[in-house]
Design a protein around this motif. Structure first.
Motif, short mmCIF file in Angstrom:
data_model
loop_
_atom_site.label_atom_id
_atom_site.label_comp_id
_atom_site.label_asym_id
_atom_site.label_seq_id
_atom_site.Cartn_x
_atom_site.Cartn_y
_atom_site.Cartn_z
N ARG A 1 0.83 -1.19 0.00
CA ARG A 1 0.00 0.00 0.00
C ARG A 1 0.87 1.25 0.00
N ILE A 2 0.25 2.39 -0.32
CA ILE A 2 0.93 3.68 -0.30
C ILE A 2 0.43 4.44 0.93
N PRO A 3 1.28 4.67 1.91
CA PRO A 3 0.83 5.42 3.09
C PRO A 3 0.65 6.90 2.77
N MET A 4 -0.24 7.56 3.49
CA MET A 4 -0.39 9.00 3.36
C MET A 4 0.80 9.67 4.03
N PHE A 5 1.33 10.68 3.38
CA PHE A 5 2.59 11.27 3.85
C PHE A 5 2.42 11.98 5.19
N TYR A 6 1.36 12.76 5.32
CA TYR A 6 1.15 13.53 6.54
C TYR A 6 0.10 12.90 7.46
N GLY B 1 2.93 -4.66 -6.05
CA GLY B 1 2.72 -3.59 -5.08
C GLY B 1 3.40 -2.29 -5.45
N PHE B 2 4.15 -1.73 -4.50
CA PHE B 2 4.73 -0.39 -4.68
C PHE B 2 6.13 -0.33 -4.07
N ILE B 3 6.97 0.53 -4.64
CA ILE B 3 8.29 0.80 -4.08
C ILE B 3 8.47 2.32 -4.00
N PRO B 4 9.41 2.79 -3.16
CA PRO B 4 9.64 4.24 -3.08
C PRO B 4 10.06 4.82 -4.42
N ASP B 5 9.62 6.04 -4.68
CA ASP B 5 9.98 6.74 -5.92
C ASP B 5 11.15 7.67 -5.61
N PHE B 6 12.35 7.20 -5.85
CA PHE B 6 13.54 7.98 -5.53
C PHE B 6 13.81 9.08 -6.56
N HIS B 7 12.97 9.15 -7.59
CA HIS B 7 13.06 10.24 -8.57
C HIS B 7 12.05 11.34 -8.28
N SER B 8 11.27 11.18 -7.23
CA SER B 8 10.29 12.21 -6.89
C SER B 8 11.01 13.44 -6.33
N ARG B 9 10.31 14.57 -6.36
CA ARG B 9 10.91 15.81 -5.88
C ARG B 9 11.21 15.76 -4.39
N TYR B 10 10.49 14.92 -3.65
CA TYR B 10 10.80 14.76 -2.23
C TYR B 10 12.26 14.35 -2.03
N PHE B 11 12.77 13.53 -2.97
CA PHE B 11 14.16 13.11 -2.89
C PHE B 11 15.07 14.06 -3.67
N PHE C 1 -2.58 19.63 4.37
CA PHE C 1 -1.70 18.50 4.12
C PHE C 1 -2.45 17.21 3.82
N LYS C 2 -3.74 17.24 3.95
CA LYS C 2 -4.51 16.00 3.80
C LYS C 2 -4.61 15.60 2.33
N GLY C 3 -4.61 14.30 2.11
CA GLY C 3 -4.75 13.78 0.75
C GLY C 3 -3.44 13.66 -0.01
N ILE C 4 -2.31 13.92 0.65
CA ILE C 4 -1.01 13.85 -0.02
C ILE C 4 -0.39 12.48 0.26
N ALA C 5 -0.21 11.70 -0.79
CA ALA C 5 0.33 10.35 -0.65
C ALA C 5 1.85 10.38 -0.62
N SER C 6 2.44 9.37 -0.02
CA SER C 6 3.90 9.24 -0.03
C SER C 6 4.37 8.93 -1.45
N PRO C 7 5.57 9.37 -1.81
CA PRO C 7 6.05 9.18 -3.19
C PRO C 7 6.44 7.73 -3.46
N MET C 8 5.60 7.03 -4.19
CA MET C 8 5.85 5.64 -4.52
C MET C 8 5.43 5.39 -5.97
N ILE C 9 5.97 4.32 -6.54
CA ILE C 9 5.61 3.93 -7.90
C ILE C 9 5.14 2.48 -7.90
N PRO C 10 4.18 2.16 -8.78
CA PRO C 10 3.68 0.78 -8.83
C PRO C 10 4.67 -0.15 -9.53
N VAL C 11 4.80 -1.34 -8.98
CA VAL C 11 5.58 -2.41 -9.60
C VAL C 11 4.75 -3.68 -9.48
#
Length: 334
Positions: A212-217, A287-297, A274-284
């Motif tokens: 799953r993709i956790p909500m960031f905040y 499931g999902f893995i972290p998106d290390f190309h997102s602006r958060y990183f 801050f509500k509704g903002i998902a953590s940066p992940m990509i589908p594989v």
């Protein structure tokens, strides 16, 4: 006033549309994709308020965008600041003020290196709006305002006049700070995002897939809150060694009206904007893995936290939490 907004991201949309909607300024936009933009921008704001802003020009070349602008406001990620400053340098009016919507991405350090020493510079400590694009080049959402903004100005003979012009432009009270360090070394996104990212994925390695993709905040944990507090304490120790006024950068506990990690976590989970903002992940597959190309990183580690990390080492400040999280993040994005 003639104002040029540089950047077509979330903030570029909202700032350009919001300022243009006032009908008191000529607003132009510098973007890599002018063909995707309408000259009419619709900005949806809280309480069912809508702003309609008309842009006077949309350009991809710096000469047409900035040559007659009195204020140039960069709404750009850290990695785009240097190239944009190099593009606009030859066309700036000597009296123009060049600034950034948020300074923690290294704007002042880079602008002082690239632009003439007499060029007026300004930068905000935190972004004026929480923004999201709805329909690129046409419609965006202003999700939250700040009650007051903190601003640093350098190389300006009349800083109060510039402060007042920006306050009128953004329709928000602005407090003028004494040094660009007070905005360049922020405990906002450069500490906020990395603390949460590290708490989420410090144990990640290739082969781990999440279901799953956790909500960031909204799912902010006490662990992330404690890391954030620890990083802020190390930043505050750095500030004591710099020419800044005591208390000019409020501690995160003070800013978020909290007393400890549990109360800070509760506060961050409750902020409406801050509500509704998902953590940066990509589908594989699976499931999902972290998106290390997102602006958060790609934004907050090499262009946000990096400046804090560098200066703690230059000043000999012990910063074990900053070191740990910075080194982890840079390893993840390589």
């Amino acid at each position: 006033m003639k104002i040029c907004i540089c950047g077509g991201g979330n903030l570029g949309h909202v700032v350009a549309g919001f300022v243009a909607a006032q009908g008191r300024h000529e607003v132009s936009l510098l973007t890599r994709q002018p063909e995707r933009w309408s000259t009419e921008l619709t900005i949806e704001a809280p309480e069912e308020t809508t702003y309609i802003g008309h842009l006077n020009g949309i350009f991809s070349d710096a000469k047409h965008a900035v040559s007659d602008a009195q204020i140039i406001l960069l709404c750009l990620p850290g990695y785009a600041i240097r190239d944009t400053l190099l593009q606009i340098k030859a066309y700036l009016h000597p009296d123009a003020a060049v600034g950034t919507v948020v300074s923690s991405t290294g704007f002042f350090f880079q602008a002082m290196d690239i632009l003439p020493p007499s060029q007026t510079l300004f930068g905000f400590q935190r972004v004026p709006f929480i923004s999201r694009v709805i329909d690129y080049g046409h419609r965006a959402r202003l999700m939250g305002y700040k009650d007051r903004l903190e601003l640093a100005i350098e190389h300006c003979s009349q800083p109060e006049a510039l402060r007042d012009a920006l306050s009128n432009m953004l329709r928000t009270p602005i407090h003028l700070l004494s040094s660009h360090y007070e905005v360049s070394l922020s405990n906002s996104n450069p500490l906020l995002h990395p603390s949460r990212l590290y708490s989420l994925w410090k144990d990640w390695h290739e082969g781990i897939i999440y279901n799953r993709i956790p909500m960031f905040y909204e799912e902010w944990t006490e662990e992330a809150a404690q890391l954030y507090i620890n990083m802020d304490r190390e930043l505050q120790a750095l500030l004591e060694q710099l020419p800044v006024r005591k208390g000019s950068i409020a501690t995160v506990l003070h800013y978020y009206e909290s007393t400890d990690a549990p109360s800070l976590a509760r506060k961050l989970r409750s902020i409406e904007a801050f509500k509704g903002i998902a953590s940066p992940m990509i589908p594989v597959e699976g499931g999902f893995i972290p998106d290390f190309h997102s602006r958060y990183f790609t934004e907050d580690f090499p262009f946000g936290l990096a400046f804090v990390h560098r200066m703690t080492h230059e000043k000999g400040i012990a910063s074990p939490t900053i070191d740990m999280i910075y080194e982890w993040g840079m390893k993840m994005i390589k």
